[in-house]
Motif scaffolding. Structure first.
Motif, PDB file in Angstrom:
ATOM      1  N   ILE A  60       0.844  -1.489  -0.327  1.00  0.00           N
ATOM      2  CA  ILE A  60       0.191  -0.095  -0.127  1.00  0.00           C
ATOM      3  C   ILE A  60       0.962   1.444  -0.040  1.00  0.00           C
ATOM      4  O   ILE A  60       1.947   1.170   0.379  1.00  0.00           O
ATOM      5  CB  ILE A  60      -1.349   0.185   0.986  1.00  0.00           C
ATOM      6  CG1 ILE A  60      -2.260   1.113   0.810  1.00  0.00           C
ATOM      7  CG2 ILE A  60      -0.197   0.295   2.718  1.00  0.00           C
ATOM      8  CD1 ILE A  60      -3.526   1.313   2.020  1.00  0.00           C
ATOM      9  N   SER A  61       0.322   2.398  -0.596  1.00  0.00           N
ATOM     10  CA  SER A  61       0.862   3.563  -0.491  1.00  0.00           C
ATOM     11  C   SER A  61      -0.205   4.653  -0.149  1.00  0.00           C
ATOM     12  O   SER A  61      -1.343   4.573  -0.474  1.00  0.00           O
ATOM     13  CB  SER A  61       1.890   3.850  -2.027  1.00  0.00           C
ATOM     14  OG  SER A  61       3.020   3.006  -2.260  1.00  0.00           O
ATOM     15  N   TYR A  62       0.650   5.238   0.491  1.00  0.00           N
ATOM     16  CA  TYR A  62      -0.274   7.150   0.673  1.00  0.00           C
ATOM     17  C   TYR A  62       0.893   8.027   0.554  1.00  0.00           C
ATOM     18  O   TYR A  62       2.026   8.058   1.135  1.00  0.00           O
ATOM     19  CB  TYR A  62      -0.756   6.539   2.453  1.00  0.00           C
ATOM     20  CG  TYR A  62      -1.781   7.672   2.210  1.00  0.00           C
ATOM     21  CD1 TYR A  62      -2.173   8.101   1.320  1.00  0.00           C
ATOM     22  CD2 TYR A  62      -1.545   8.567   4.712  1.00  0.00           C
ATOM     23  CE1 TYR A  62      -3.115   9.334   2.239  1.00  0.00           C
ATOM     24  CE2 TYR A  62      -2.060   9.881   4.141  1.00  0.00           C
ATOM     25  CZ  TYR A  62      -3.106  10.006   3.225  1.00  0.00           C
ATOM     26  OH  TYR A  62      -3.964  11.150   3.797  1.00  0.00           O
ATOM     27  N   GLY A  64      -0.501  11.513   1.074  1.00  0.00           N
ATOM     28  CA  GLY A  64      -0.810  12.459   2.026  1.00  0.00           C
ATOM     29  C   GLY A  64      -2.315  12.990   1.474  1.00  0.00           C
ATOM     30  O   GLY A  64      -2.976  14.088   2.451  1.00  0.00           O
ATOM     31  N   GLY A  65      -3.355  12.949   0.149  1.00  0.00           N
ATOM     32  CA  GLY A  65      -4.129  12.890  -0.152  1.00  0.00           C
ATOM     33  C   GLY A  65      -5.674  12.510   0.123  1.00  0.00           C
ATOM     34  O   GLY A  65      -5.499  11.516   0.902  1.00  0.00           O
ATOM     35  N   ASN A  66      -6.019  12.591  -0.798  1.00  0.00           N
ATOM     36  CA  ASN A  66      -7.674  11.909  -0.907  1.00  0.00           C
ATOM     37  C   ASN A  66      -8.011  10.459  -1.572  1.00  0.00           C
ATOM     38  O   ASN A  66      -8.842  10.025  -1.907  1.00  0.00           O
ATOM     39  CB  ASN A  66      -8.463  12.467  -0.992  1.00  0.00           C
ATOM     40  CG  ASN A  66      -8.865  13.444   0.575  1.00  0.00           C
ATOM     41  OD1 ASN A  66      -8.836  13.263   1.594  1.00  0.00           O
ATOM     42  ND2 ASN A  66      -9.369  14.986   0.287  1.00  0.00           N
ATOM     43  N   ASP A  67      -6.081   9.783  -1.683  1.00  0.00           N
ATOM     44  CA  ASP A  67      -6.886   8.795  -2.437  1.00  0.00           C
ATOM     45  C   ASP A  67      -5.352   7.593  -1.895  1.00  0.00           C
ATOM     46  O   ASP A  67      -4.750   7.727  -0.768  1.00  0.00           O
ATOM     47  CB  ASP A  67      -6.524   8.799  -3.668  1.00  0.00           C
ATOM     48  CG  ASP A  67      -5.100   9.701  -4.400  1.00  0.00           C
ATOM     49  OD1 ASP A  67      -4.515   9.732  -3.285  1.00  0.00           O
ATOM     50  OD2 ASP A  67      -4.665   9.547  -4.852  1.00  0.00           O
ATOM     51  N   MET A  68      -5.739   5.995  -2.022  1.00  0.00           N
ATOM     52  CA  MET A  68      -5.118   5.254  -1.525  1.00  0.00           C
ATOM     53  C   MET A  68      -4.125   4.670  -2.772  1.00  0.00           C
ATOM     54  O   MET A  68      -5.594   3.685  -3.466  1.00  0.00           O
ATOM     55  CB  MET A  68      -5.530   4.453  -0.366  1.00  0.00           C
ATOM     56  CG  MET A  68      -4.745   3.877   0.783  1.00  0.00           C
ATOM     57  SD  MET A  68      -3.824   5.185   1.337  1.00  0.00           S
ATOM     58  CE  MET A  68      -6.053   5.307   2.525  1.00  0.00           C
ATOM     59  N   ILE A  69      -3.519   4.039  -2.825  1.00  0.00           N
ATOM     60  CA  ILE A  69      -3.156   3.164  -3.880  1.00  0.00           C
ATOM     61  C   ILE A  69      -2.478   1.223  -3.322  1.00  0.00           C
ATOM     62  O   ILE A  69      -1.800   1.708  -2.411  1.00  0.00           O
ATOM     63  CB  ILE A  69      -1.773   3.701  -4.591  1.00  0.00           C
ATOM     64  CG1 ILE A  69      -1.781   4.722  -4.960  1.00  0.00           C
ATOM     65  CG2 ILE A  69      -1.375   2.831  -5.726  1.00  0.00           C
ATOM     66  CD1 ILE A  69      -0.503   5.859  -5.355  1.00  0.00           C
ATOM     67  N   ILE A  70      -2.844   0.831  -3.951  1.00  0.00           N
ATOM     68  CA  ILE A  70      -2.753  -0.919  -3.382  1.00  0.00           C
ATOM     69  C   ILE A  70      -1.751  -0.885  -5.094  1.00  0.00           C
ATOM     70  O   ILE A  70      -2.044  -1.493  -6.065  1.00  0.00           O
ATOM     71  CB  ILE A  70      -3.977  -1.696  -3.344  1.00  0.00           C
ATOM     72  CG1 ILE A  70      -5.069  -1.515  -2.809  1.00  0.00           C
ATOM     73  CG2 ILE A  70      -3.581  -3.083  -3.331  1.00  0.00           C
ATOM     74  CD1 ILE A  70      -4.211  -1.439  -1.074  1.00  0.00           C
ATOM     75  N   TRP A  71      -1.066  -1.541  -4.343  1.00  0.00           N
ATOM     76  CA  TRP A  71       0.195  -2.094  -5.441  1.00  0.00           C
ATOM     77  C   TRP A  71       0.066  -3.707  -5.526  1.00  0.00           C
ATOM     78  O   TRP A  71      -0.378  -4.411  -3.980  1.00  0.00           O
ATOM     79  CB  TRP A  71       1.729  -2.038  -4.810  1.00  0.00           C
ATOM     80  CG  TRP A  71       2.193  -0.491  -4.870  1.00  0.00           C
ATOM     81  CD1 TRP A  71       1.879   0.561  -4.288  1.00  0.00           C
ATOM     82  CD2 TRP A  71       2.657   0.275  -5.962  1.00  0.00           C
ATOM     83  NE1 TRP A  71       1.946   1.823  -4.035  1.00  0.00           N
ATOM     84  CE2 TRP A  71       2.687   1.980  -5.317  1.00  0.00           C
ATOM     85  CE3 TRP A  71       3.001   0.234  -7.185  1.00  0.00           C
ATOM     86  CZ2 TRP A  71       2.603   2.730  -6.674  1.00  0.00           C
ATOM     87  CZ3 TRP A  71       3.513   1.336  -8.478  1.00  0.00           C
ATOM     88  CH2 TRP A  71       3.427   2.389  -7.728  1.00  0.00           C
ATOM     89  N   THR A  72       0.427  -4.645  -6.930  1.00  0.00           N
ATOM     90  CA  THR A  72       0.878  -6.414  -7.243  1.00  0.00           C
ATOM     91  C   THR A  72       1.475  -5.730  -7.650  1.00  0.00           C
ATOM     92  O   THR A  72       2.291  -5.675  -7.781  1.00  0.00           O
ATOM     93  CB  THR A  72      -0.497  -6.383  -7.599  1.00  0.00           C
ATOM     94  OG1 THR A  72      -0.928  -5.911  -8.673  1.00  0.00           O
ATOM     95  CG2 THR A  72      -1.976  -6.442  -6.734  1.00  0.00           C
TER      96      THR A  72
END
Length: 344
Positions: A60-62, A64-72
């Motif tokens: 997972i990556s973040y 600081g904003g209003n979204d979130m990233i999942i990595w595969t």
């Protein structure tokens, strides 16, 4: 797979009645968007999706904003906030994989926890307040500490309130940062910080607080320090220490910029500038996961025969030392003949 890609939630069968082994194989075929939608169908399905999420190593990556990233293992999937209920669960492939969702009342931090639980995530890929919002990133960092999570890369850049970073820095040594630390904040002159554990790579743009003692203790593979206060004597001490057999076994690249590097005293018995002036010119490059090269460096050797390439420049933007340690497994040394102007 085509059924799962487009109509997972409209399948005319009850997934929860599948045997666990079969359901686990079905869920392995789902991307993060599909698993997230499945988890929102009902509390029971959410629990089932969580328990049987498969064996993929999600990250997972973040920022600081209003979204979130999942990595595969392949593409990444970005969960983006929307306040329009008509857009919930809509996806787009333009400029990446996006799905618009309703954020929980607790905002990004609550979503972060939800995604950790849903996907069984143990690793943060990137953590960085790139939108200037340090508060939520700080809370997520504290969560990573409480959950003993690995944070592969932590970056501190573009922060207006330096005090926010000063307040956070004591927690930095509690984080398990493994691959990379970047910092471009200019701290007050009295600022002091020492790493307890070093990641593989550090990049510090305003590095006046990074002392020669810390450099001598550093275990990094790659070290880049800009706006340093190191002088010729500091660098001479470090390089003489490096020459001892067994010293700095991880180090492959060192780059230091400092206005205090001059031509008044030697570094390894050589007065700067230190550069190869012979023809042909020599370029040495490391061709692995982090590419680096030095042109016109001079060879220096450890007591155990390990070869390094050193270059010290005094002109240009700022005096600079570059040092590359060769490894036959990934290092290329090439001769570059001087251009023959008579051919034109």
């Amino acid at each position: 797979m085509s059924i799962l890609s487009g109509n997972l939630l409209q399948m005319p069968i009850d997934l929860l009645k599948f045997p666990n082994d079969l359901l686990r194989e079905v869920l392995k075929l789902c991307d993060p968007f599909e698993l997230y939608k499945l988890s929102k169908c009902s509390k029971k399905r959410s629990q089932k999706a969580t328990i049987l999420r498969g064996t993929k190593r999600w990250k997972i990556s973040y920022y600081g904003g209003n979204d979130m990233i999942i990595w595969t293992d392949g593409p990444n999937y970005r969960f983006k906030q929307t306040d329009n209920p008509e857009d919930y669960f809509k996806t787009t492939r333009r400029y990446g994989n996006y799905m618009y969702i309703e954020f929980p009342k607790g905002g990004p931090v609550e979503l972060f926890v939800y995604l950790l639980e849903l996907f069984g995530i143990r690793t943060v890929e990137f953590l960085e307040p790139s939108f200037g919002e340090f508060d939520n990133v700080s809370k997520v960092a504290k969560l990573s500490i409480d959950r003993k999570m690995e944070v592969e890369a932590f970056r501190i850049r573009n922060i207006e309130e330096v005090q926010d970073v000063l307040d956070f820095m004591p927690l930095l040594n509690q984080m398990d940062i493994t691959r990379e630390f970047q910092c471009s904040i200019k701290f007050p002159p009295e600022f002091h910080f020492e790493f307890v554990k070093y990641p593989s790579q550090i990049y510090i743009r305003e590095s006046s607080w990074f002392t020669i003692g810390q450099l001598l203790d550093c275990t990094c593979v790659r070290i880049e320090l800009d706006n340093s206060t190191f002088n010729n004597r500091d660098l001479d001490v470090f390089l003489h220490e490096w020459k001892n057999a067994g010293a700095f076994p991880n180090l492959r690249v060192l780059k230091i910029e400092s206005e205090k590097i001059d031509n008044q005293s030697p570094i390894l018995e050589m007065i700067p500038p230190i550069t190869n002036v012979n023809n042909p010119r020599i370029e040495v490059s490391i061709n692995n996961k982090f590419y680096y090269h030095i042109l016109d460096g001079v060879p220096v050797n450890k007591d155990d025969g390990t070869e390094g390439w050193l270059k010290v420049e005094l002109g240009g933007y700022s005096p600079r030392l570059q040092f590359l340690i060769a490894d036959p497994a990934d290092t290329v040394v090439e001769e570059i003949p001087e251009d023959d102007d008579d051919d034109w």
